[in-house]
Design a protein around this motif. Structure first.
Motif, PDB file in Angstrom:
ATOM      1  N   GLU A   1       0.858  -1.189   0.000  1.00  0.00           N
ATOM      2  CA  GLU A   1       0.000   0.000   0.000  1.00  0.00           C
ATOM      3  C   GLU A   1       0.888   1.231   0.000  1.00  0.00           C
ATOM      4  O   GLU A   1       1.931   1.243   0.664  1.00  0.00           O
ATOM      5  CB  GLU A   1      -0.892  -0.005   1.246  1.00  0.00           C
ATOM      6  CG  GLU A   1      -1.863   1.161   1.322  1.00  0.00           C
ATOM      7  CD  GLU A   1      -2.798   1.038   2.527  1.00  0.00           C
ATOM      8  OE1 GLU A   1      -3.541   0.050   2.596  1.00  0.00           O
ATOM      9  OE2 GLU A   1      -2.750   1.914   3.398  1.00  0.00           O
ATOM     10  N   VAL A   2       0.505   2.245  -0.737  1.00  0.00           N
ATOM     11  CA  VAL A   2       1.288   3.479  -0.769  1.00  0.00           C
ATOM     12  C   VAL A   2       0.482   4.609  -0.139  1.00  0.00           C
ATOM     13  O   VAL A   2      -0.755   4.594  -0.147  1.00  0.00           O
ATOM     14  CB  VAL A   2       1.700   3.869  -2.211  1.00  0.00           C
ATOM     15  CG1 VAL A   2       2.684   2.854  -2.765  1.00  0.00           C
ATOM     16  CG2 VAL A   2       0.487   4.005  -3.117  1.00  0.00           C
ATOM     17  N   ALA A   3       1.203   5.568   0.428  1.00  0.00           N
ATOM     18  CA  ALA A   3       0.580   6.770   0.978  1.00  0.00           C
ATOM     19  C   ALA A   3       0.731   7.896  -0.037  1.00  0.00           C
ATOM     20  O   ALA A   3       1.827   8.122  -0.570  1.00  0.00           O
ATOM     21  CB  ALA A   3       1.244   7.153   2.298  1.00  0.00           C
ATOM     22  N   LEU A   4      -0.356   8.598  -0.299  1.00  0.00           N
ATOM     23  CA  LEU A   4      -0.370   9.659  -1.304  1.00  0.00           C
ATOM     24  C   LEU A   4      -0.891  10.939  -0.655  1.00  0.00           C
ATOM     25  O   LEU A   4      -2.089  11.084  -0.420  1.00  0.00           O
ATOM     26  CB  LEU A   4      -1.265   9.253  -2.477  1.00  0.00           C
ATOM     27  CG  LEU A   4      -0.872   7.945  -3.182  1.00  0.00           C
ATOM     28  CD1 LEU A   4      -2.042   7.394  -3.975  1.00  0.00           C
ATOM     29  CD2 LEU A   4       0.334   8.159  -4.076  1.00  0.00           C
ATOM     30  N   THR A   5       0.018  11.844  -0.336  1.00  0.00           N
ATOM     31  CA  THR A   5      -0.365  13.101   0.303  1.00  0.00           C
ATOM     32  C   THR A   5      -0.441  14.194  -0.747  1.00  0.00           C
ATOM     33  O   THR A   5       0.534  14.436  -1.470  1.00  0.00           O
ATOM     34  CB  THR A   5       0.649  13.492   1.392  1.00  0.00           C
ATOM     35  OG1 THR A   5       0.736  12.431   2.346  1.00  0.00           O
ATOM     36  CG2 THR A   5       0.203  14.768   2.102  1.00  0.00           C
ATOM     37  N   VAL A   6      -1.588  14.848  -0.831  1.00  0.00           N
ATOM     38  CA  VAL A   6      -1.816  15.881  -1.840  1.00  0.00           C
ATOM     39  C   VAL A   6      -2.135  17.192  -1.141  1.00  0.00           C
ATOM     40  O   VAL A   6      -3.017  17.251  -0.268  1.00  0.00           O
ATOM     41  CB  VAL A   6      -2.977  15.507  -2.781  1.00  0.00           C
ATOM     42  CG1 VAL A   6      -3.113  16.543  -3.889  1.00  0.00           C
ATOM     43  CG2 VAL A   6      -2.771  14.128  -3.370  1.00  0.00           C
ATOM     44  N   THR A   7      -1.419  18.232  -1.531  1.00  0.00           N
ATOM     45  CA  THR A   7      -1.667  19.573  -1.007  1.00  0.00           C
ATOM     46  C   THR A   7      -2.050  20.484  -2.160  1.00  0.00           C
ATOM     47  O   THR A   7      -1.367  20.519  -3.193  1.00  0.00           O
ATOM     48  CB  THR A   7      -0.411  20.134  -0.309  1.00  0.00           C
ATOM     49  OG1 THR A   7       0.015  19.224   0.697  1.00  0.00           O
ATOM     50  CG2 THR A   7      -0.712  21.485   0.331  1.00  0.00           C
ATOM     51  N   ASP A   8      -3.134  21.213  -1.991  1.00  0.00           N
ATOM     52  CA  ASP A   8      -3.563  22.163  -3.015  1.00  0.00           C
ATOM     53  C   ASP A   8      -2.710  23.423  -2.928  1.00  0.00           C
ATOM     54  O   ASP A   8      -2.505  23.977  -1.842  1.00  0.00           O
ATOM     55  CB  ASP A   8      -5.040  22.513  -2.819  1.00  0.00           C
ATOM     56  CG  ASP A   8      -5.526  23.537  -3.814  1.00  0.00           C
ATOM     57  OD1 ASP A   8      -5.294  23.344  -5.019  1.00  0.00           O
ATOM     58  OD2 ASP A   8      -6.126  24.549  -3.381  1.00  0.00           O
ATOM     59  N   THR A   9      -2.195  23.867  -4.059  1.00  0.00           N
ATOM     60  CA  THR A   9      -1.432  25.112  -4.120  1.00  0.00           C
ATOM     61  C   THR A   9      -1.926  25.935  -5.307  1.00  0.00           C
ATOM     62  O   THR A   9      -2.543  25.386  -6.232  1.00  0.00           O
ATOM     63  CB  THR A   9       0.082  24.858  -4.284  1.00  0.00           C
ATOM     64  OG1 THR A   9       0.387  24.687  -5.675  1.00  0.00           O
ATOM     65  CG2 THR A   9       0.547  23.638  -3.500  1.00  0.00           C
ATOM     66  N   PRO A  10      -1.662  27.231  -5.321  1.00  0.00           N
ATOM     67  CA  PRO A  10      -2.080  28.049  -6.469  1.00  0.00           C
ATOM     68  C   PRO A  10      -1.458  27.602  -7.786  1.00  0.00           C
ATOM     69  O   PRO A  10      -1.987  27.906  -8.852  1.00  0.00           O
ATOM     70  CB  PRO A  10      -1.599  29.456  -6.085  1.00  0.00           C
ATOM     71  CG  PRO A  10      -1.515  29.444  -4.591  1.00  0.00           C
ATOM     72  CD  PRO A  10      -1.094  28.055  -4.231  1.00  0.00           C
ATOM     73  N   ASN A  11      -0.344  26.871  -7.709  1.00  0.00           N
ATOM     74  CA  ASN A  11       0.344  26.432  -8.932  1.00  0.00           C
ATOM     75  C   ASN A  11       0.062  24.986  -9.300  1.00  0.00           C
ATOM     76  O   ASN A  11       0.710  24.438 -10.187  1.00  0.00           O
ATOM     77  CB  ASN A  11       1.854  26.631  -8.778  1.00  0.00           C
ATOM     78  CG  ASN A  11       2.242  28.094  -8.830  1.00  0.00           C
ATOM     79  OD1 ASN A  11       1.545  28.904  -9.441  1.00  0.00           O
ATOM     80  ND2 ASN A  11       3.336  28.444  -8.184  1.00  0.00           N
ATOM     81  N   GLY A  12      -0.922  24.370  -8.619  1.00  0.00           N
ATOM     82  CA  GLY A  12      -1.259  22.988  -8.922  1.00  0.00           C
ATOM     83  C   GLY A  12      -1.008  22.074  -7.741  1.00  0.00           C
ATOM     84  O   GLY A  12      -0.476  22.496  -6.712  1.00  0.00           O
ATOM     85  N   PRO A  13      -1.368  20.799  -7.861  1.00  0.00           N
ATOM     86  CA  PRO A  13      -1.218  19.875  -6.741  1.00  0.00           C
ATOM     87  C   PRO A  13       0.250  19.600  -6.410  1.00  0.00           C
ATOM     88  O   PRO A  13       1.089  19.455  -7.299  1.00  0.00           O
ATOM     89  CB  PRO A  13      -1.910  18.602  -7.247  1.00  0.00           C
ATOM     90  CG  PRO A  13      -2.754  19.032  -8.407  1.00  0.00           C
ATOM     91  CD  PRO A  13      -2.047  20.183  -9.015  1.00  0.00           C
ATOM     92  N   ASP A  14       0.530  19.528  -5.118  1.00  0.00           N
ATOM     93  CA  ASP A  14       1.839  19.117  -4.609  1.00  0.00           C
ATOM     94  C   ASP A  14       1.656  17.696  -4.078  1.00  0.00           C
ATOM     95  O   ASP A  14       0.936  17.484  -3.102  1.00  0.00           O
ATOM     96  CB  ASP A  14       2.264  20.080  -3.495  1.00  0.00           C
ATOM     97  CG  ASP A  14       3.642  19.774  -2.946  1.00  0.00           C
ATOM     98  OD1 ASP A  14       4.370  18.977  -3.559  1.00  0.00           O
ATOM     99  OD2 ASP A  14       3.999  20.336  -1.890  1.00  0.00           O
ATOM    100  N   VAL A  15       2.266  16.712  -4.724  1.00  0.00           N
ATOM    101  CA  VAL A  15       2.012  15.299  -4.429  1.00  0.00           C
ATOM    102  C   VAL A  15       3.257  14.652  -3.828  1.00  0.00           C
ATOM    103  O   VAL A  15       4.359  14.761  -4.389  1.00  0.00           O
ATOM    104  CB  VAL A  15       1.584  14.534  -5.692  1.00  0.00           C
ATOM    105  CG1 VAL A  15       1.358  13.058  -5.383  1.00  0.00           C
ATOM    106  CG2 VAL A  15       0.317  15.156  -6.288  1.00  0.00           C
ATOM    107  N   HIS A  16       3.062  13.978  -2.696  1.00  0.00           N
ATOM    108  CA  HIS A  16       4.142  13.272  -2.001  1.00  0.00           C
ATOM    109  C   HIS A  16       3.766  11.797  -1.938  1.00  0.00           C
ATOM    110  O   HIS A  16       2.740  11.430  -1.386  1.00  0.00           O
ATOM    111  CB  HIS A  16       4.316  13.849  -0.594  1.00  0.00           C
ATOM    112  CG  HIS A  16       5.493  13.291   0.139  1.00  0.00           C
ATOM    113  ND1 HIS A  16       5.876  13.742   1.372  1.00  0.00           N
ATOM    114  CD2 HIS A  16       6.378  12.313  -0.178  1.00  0.00           C
ATOM    115  CE1 HIS A  16       6.936  13.080   1.791  1.00  0.00           C
ATOM    116  NE2 HIS A  16       7.261  12.196   0.864  1.00  0.00           N
ATOM    117  N   VAL A  17       4.627  10.943  -2.504  1.00  0.00           N
ATOM    118  CA  VAL A  17       4.377   9.507  -2.556  1.00  0.00           C
ATOM    119  C   VAL A  17       5.200   8.814  -1.466  1.00  0.00           C
ATOM    120  O   VAL A  17       6.432   8.906  -1.467  1.00  0.00           O
ATOM    121  CB  VAL A  17       4.748   8.917  -3.934  1.00  0.00           C
ATOM    122  CG1 VAL A  17       4.378   7.441  -3.993  1.00  0.00           C
ATOM    123  CG2 VAL A  17       4.058   9.696  -5.045  1.00  0.00           C
TER     124      VAL A  17
END
Length: 398
Positions: A161-177
């Motif tokens: 299983e992977v963890a996918l953290t997504v943060t909304d920013t004015p320049n698009g999604p910031d994704v941490h896998v």
């Protein structure tokens, strides 16, 4: 059985001590063999859950209660924590962030025979539940879920299983896998193409930024700050604004402010519009982001930074005496060592922000015993329908 009260985790406590999920105080229930409850006499505060995922998803605890009930319950959590230390003060009500306002979410992703499944865990289970219509998330995060499914196929094995953290920013999604899969040269190329195709601001693999197309900035007081991967961020912009408003009211016209546990500048940078600020934080990359944001902003007064572990090396009394206001926003464990020093110093104003009413009450008691007055508390609910509660408090010394 009858439900007598709600615990601080949102569980109903029956007259015999049994804890039951998704019930409300005053309800008469029948406890079923699977541990769930059949409501025989519903509370007047019971409502239909607004989210269709509520029964299967473990992300929310209190969607079956009215907004008014949840607000009373959360203020009651704060009052109970204060009462344990004999503290009474003015609680100025509660500010609740609206639905669909959460700007960061941590999903779980699993590969399936037909593709991938991305969502949240079911309550007390490792089963992943898809949440395409989640009522918590801003629309920009909900829109990226199909891309996360594609990313799960890249990042996960059939058994992991992977963890996918997504943060909304004015320049698009910031994704941490979050994954243990090795980052090869070939995979880097694949991920770069993935980020371009889905218009991500940044893609981070484990702890390594793979590609940054645009800076994943957050705006603090007019300054654009690009936080490092996994940096602390207030859950909603709305809740951040409510906390900032309380802090600004507390510090007033103070000209020299120390911001303890400053993070990336949530409070430091807005306060720098009117005051010089010294920001202290244990994680250096967050201070680097704060400093870069300040240097590129216009119209702010001087902001200095200091990387320091405030649990092991709190600012001492002689270091604090140069400031006429302190802002302190510690993690859930509170800030015993630093609060001890504040209680012994002569700073006339302390604005404290907390995400844990229990450790807040403990630390507040130290300030009160040291001669401070707790003027008021503002409760802030950024984690709507969850047991989590935050607050901002105003302390002054004669």
């Amino acid at each position: 059985m009858k439900i007598e009260s709600l615990t601080h985790h949102g569980m109903g406590r029956a007259t015999d001590g049994t804890l039951v999920t998704r019930v409300l105080a005053g309800e008469e229930i029948e406890l079923l063999t699977d541990g769930s409850a059949r409501i025989l006499t519903p509370s007047a505060d019971r409502v239909a859950a607004p989210c269709r995922h509520f029964k299967s998803c473990g992300g929310c605890a209190m969607q079956h209660g009215s907004d008014e009930l949840v607000s009373r319950w959360k203020m009651g959590i704060v009052e109970t924590a204060l009462r344990a230390h004999g503290i009474e003060t003015d609680i100025r009500g509660i500010h609740t962030s609206p639905a669909r306002s959460r700007r960061r979410a941590k999903f779980s992703g699993r590969r399936t025979k037909k593709g991938a499944l991305v969502g949240f865990h079911a309550r007390g289970s490792d089963m992943v539940v898809a949440v395409p219509d989640c009522m918590l998330l801003v629309s920009q995060i909900a829109a990226v879920i199909p891309a996360l499914e594609e990313l799960t196929i890249i990042a996960a094995t059939r058994k992991s299983e992977v963890a996918l953290t997504v943060t909304d920013t004015p320049n698009g999604p910031d994704v941490h896998v979050g994954t243990d899969k090795e980052l090869t040269g070939e995979l880097r190329i694949e991920l770069a193409n993935f980020a371009q195709r889905h218009k991500l601001a940044r893609l981070v693999w484990a702890d390594e930024p793979v590609v940054t197309i645009l800076p994943p900035v957050q705006v603090f007081g007019g300054a654009e700050v690009a936080p490092p991967p996994s940096a602390f961020l207030q859950a909603t912009r709305d809740g951040e604004g409510a906390l900032l408003e309380a802090v600004q009211e507390t510090v007033g016209k103070s000209k020299k402010i120390v911001d303890l546990f400053s993070g990336c500048g949530t409070f430091s940078l807005p306060l720098a519009a009117k005051a010089e600020v010294h920001a202290v934080e244990g994680f250096g990359p967050m201070l680097d982001a704060l400093d870069a944001g300040w240097r590129h902003a216009k119209g702010l007064k001087k902001v200095t930074t200091e990387a320091r572990d405030l649990f092991r090396r709190p600012l001492e009394v002689d270091e604090l005496k140069k400031y006429n206001a302190a802002v302190i926003d510690p993690p859930r464990a509170g800030a015993e060592a630093q609060v001890d020093r504040l209680a012994d110093c002569d700073i006339p104003i302390v604005a404290m922000v907390s995400c844990n009413p229990v450790t807040f009450a403990r630390d507040a008691k130290v300030l009160l015993d040291g001669g401070y007055t707790l003027n008021w508390i503002k409760v802030v609910d950024q984690f709507r329908w969850s047991p989590h509660v935050e607050l901002a408090a105003s302390f002054t010394r004669s």
